[in-house]
Design an enzyme around this catalytic site. Structure first.
Site, PDB file in Angstrom:
ATOM      1  CG  ASP A  19      88.681 -24.444  16.539  1.00  0.00           C
ATOM      2  OD1 ASP A  19      89.317 -25.167  17.314  1.00  0.00           O
ATOM      3  OD2 ASP A  19      87.805 -24.873  15.762  1.00  0.00           O
ATOM      4  CD  GLU A 279      87.987 -25.119  24.874  1.00  0.00           C
ATOM      5  OE1 GLU A 279      88.188 -26.204  24.279  1.00  0.00           O
ATOM      6  OE2 GLU A 279      88.901 -24.356  25.231  1.00  0.00           O
TER       7      GLU A 279
HETATM    8  O1  TRH Z   1      80.898 -23.637  18.040  1.00  0.00           O
HETATM    9  P1  TRH Z   1      81.237 -24.648  19.036  1.00  0.00           P
HETATM   10  O2  TRH Z   1      80.531 -25.912  18.905  1.00  0.00           O
HETATM   11  O3  TRH Z   1      82.790 -24.923  19.026  1.00  0.00           O
HETATM   12  C1  TRH Z   1      83.372 -26.210  19.086  1.00  0.00           C
HETATM   13  C2  TRH Z   1      84.120 -26.474  20.321  1.00  0.00           C
HETATM   14  O4  TRH Z   1      85.039 -25.470  20.609  1.00  0.00           O
HETATM   15  C3  TRH Z   1      84.852 -27.777  20.212  1.00  0.00           C
HETATM   16  O5  TRH Z   1      85.583 -28.027  21.361  1.00  0.00           O
HETATM   17  C4  TRH Z   1      85.761 -27.710  19.031  1.00  0.00           C
HETATM   18  O6  TRH Z   1      86.428 -28.884  18.879  1.00  0.00           O
HETATM   19  C5  TRH Z   1      84.934 -27.415  17.821  1.00  0.00           C
HETATM   20  O7  TRH Z   1      84.241 -26.219  17.993  1.00  0.00           O
HETATM   21  C6  TRH Z   1      85.777 -27.332  16.595  1.00  0.00           C
HETATM   22  O8  TRH Z   1      80.914 -24.061  20.513  1.00  0.00           O
HETATM   23  P2  TRH Z   1      81.682 -22.982  21.418  1.00  0.00           P
HETATM   24  O9  TRH Z   1      83.027 -23.501  21.807  1.00  0.00           O
HETATM   25  O10 TRH Z   1      80.775 -22.644  22.466  1.00  0.00           O
HETATM   26  O11 TRH Z   1      81.900 -21.730  20.479  1.00  0.00           O
HETATM   27  C7  TRH Z   1      80.840 -20.905  20.084  1.00  0.00           C
HETATM   28  C8  TRH Z   1      81.269 -19.456  20.074  1.00  0.00           C
HETATM   29  O12 TRH Z   1      80.227 -18.663  19.526  1.00  0.00           O
HETATM   30  C9  TRH Z   1      81.536 -18.906  21.460  1.00  0.00           C
HETATM   31  O13 TRH Z   1      82.659 -18.034  21.422  1.00  0.00           O
HETATM   32  C10 TRH Z   1      80.285 -18.090  21.782  1.00  0.00           C
HETATM   33  C11 TRH Z   1      79.935 -17.588  20.412  1.00  0.00           C
HETATM   34  N1  TRH Z   1      78.553 -17.154  20.211  1.00  0.00           N
HETATM   35  C12 TRH Z   1      78.295 -15.830  19.956  1.00  0.00           C
HETATM   36  O14 TRH Z   1      79.222 -15.009  19.925  1.00  0.00           O
HETATM   37  N2  TRH Z   1      77.004 -15.449  19.749  1.00  0.00           N
HETATM   38  C13 TRH Z   1      75.959 -16.305  19.796  1.00  0.00           C
HETATM   39  O15 TRH Z   1      74.794 -15.881  19.564  1.00  0.00           O
HETATM   40  C14 TRH Z   1      76.234 -17.673  20.093  1.00  0.00           C
HETATM   41  C15 TRH Z   1      75.099 -18.655  20.174  1.00  0.00           C
HETATM   42  C16 TRH Z   1      77.537 -18.061  20.293  1.00  0.00           C
END
Ligand code: TRH
Length: 387
Positions: A19, A279
């Protein structure tokens, strides 16, 4: 009427980082590329700090990267109409504070009110994108805005210079090496480089077993600290902290720091294969144009399986059928979907064979998606058309 100047984006962190990941990226881009005065209201500043180190989790009000960040308090006090935004984005139906909605209704010109929805490749999205929903009592209209993979949706978040920066970085081996060193990683010659970002319920032990015994060359798997710690600790036989690594047969697993969003992009650009989830990382892996495996956020009643297949049917549509089958089987097994073999060793062997073709289609896939327009640009265009 002049184009609105202020934009307020509301983000409630439900769980994980998706989010805030989406909202922070969008807020930055709207401020940088569309000249809007953007305020991000967020209820969990610790989550923001994880992906954006300069943010201070103790401050109620701060400015980072051209965006005003405000803590969304549990008790949202009275707000006057002029304190509301010209454009108000409610991310993922997070329910705006009632006092804020009442203030929006008292403005001379009602704000453009948008509910930004979650990403899905399902066909119904096109029919629901941009639909209006008048408020039952107040003189306000909310519009539903869907990101997506086709021209009839809002598109995906894509910064103006992202693909050019990616190309530059991917053509510069020395820059990639230097970047890995900043993460404490010594590249291994001829190794397949993997990044792993997944939920704890993924079949990680089976994946590690397959990578160890069924690889034709060394594999270096980088796991950001905090990701599926229990399974990573089990492989490492010690706490999964940044800098720790262990090798079993072909596979070396190394824990790296959990980096900010910009460095995470570079990690995706550097690796030969990216495991992503949710996402935002899922979208970034597509811009990285490297082969990737997506673990979808699990939903009740298997709704996520339909979403997974909706995406796969787009992504694999134009790929040679044996390559599509290898990728599809692996993605199903990784997501625990009973659609094919759950034997990870054989699934991995097939995916490994398919990697060169998947790598080849990556840039075209990204280019095709970028032709649909980007989410921030579509949003601004939509708001302009309403005014
Ligand atoms: O953390 P998530 O599993 O988020 C999920 C999804 O958005 C899902 O649809 C939603 O319903 C739920 O949350 C509540 O995975 P996502 O979406 O990839 O978000 C991770 C964020 O973290 C993304 O912006 C990338 C960031 N990130 C970093 O900045 N540094 C890192 O080292 C890593 C591994 C990720």
């Amino acid at each position: 009427m002049a184009f609105p100047e202020t934009l307020h984006l509301f983000c409630r962190v439900v769980d994980n980082l998706g989010d805030i990941g989406v909202c922070w990226r969008l807020a930055r881009q709207l401020a940088h590329e569309h000249d809007l005065a953007v305020t991000l209201w967020v209820d969990d500043l610790h989550a923001l700090k994880k992906i954006c180190a300069p943010a201070d989790a103790t401050l109620d009000l701060q400015r980072v990267s051209g965006v005003t960040i405000r803590r969304w308090p549990v008790h949202f006090g009275p707000v006057s109409p002029h304190e509301t935004g010209d454009i108000v984005i409610e991310a993922f139906a997070c329910d705006l504070p009632p006092a804020y909605i009442e203030a929006m209704a008292k403005r001379e010109v009602a704000p453009v009110w948008i509910n930004l929805e979650y990403l899905s490749a399902e066909a119904w999205v096109e029919g629901c994108h941009a639909l209006a929903s008048p408020h039952p009592k107040l003189p306000l209209v909310k519009h539903f805005f869907f990101p997506g993979f086709t021209k009839k949706t809002g598109g995906l978040i894509l910064e103006r210079d992202l693909l050019a920066c990616r190309d530059l970085f991917q053509s510069d081996k020395a820059a990639q090496r230097e970047f890995l060193i900043t993460l404490g990683v010594q590249p291994i010659d001829n190794a397949l480089l993997i990044s792993l970002f997944c939920y704890p319920h993924a079949p990680i032990a089976q994946l590690f077993d397959a990578l160890s015994v069924n690889s034709s060359r060394p594999v270096l798997c980088l796991v950001p600290q905090g990701v599926a710690s229990e399974a990573i600790t089990a492989f490492l036989q010690q706490p999964a902290e940044a800098g720790v690594s262990a090798t079993r047969e072909h596979l070396t697993v190394r824990v790296i720091p959990f980096v900010g969003q910009d460095a995470y992009d570079r990690l995706l650009w550097t690796c030969d294969l990216n495991f992503v989830r949710g996402e935002d990382s899922f979208v970034r892996a597509q811009w990285a144009a490297r082969p990737f495996v997506w673990q979808i956020y699990p939903q009740q009643d298997g709704a996520h399986e339909v979403k997974l297949d909706a995406f796969l049917s787009h992504y694999l549509a134009t790929i040679r059928s044996d390559v599509a089958a290898s990728a599809g089987n692996f993605w199903h097994a990784w997501n625990g979907v009973q659609a094919g073999s759950s034997d990870m060793r054989s699934n991995w062997a097939h995916l490994a064979d398919a990697l060169p073709e998947l790598a080849e289609i990556g840039p075209d896939w990204a280019k095709g998606l970028s032709a649909n327009g980007d989410l921030a640009g579509s949003l601004v265009g939509f708001v302009r058309a309403l005014r």
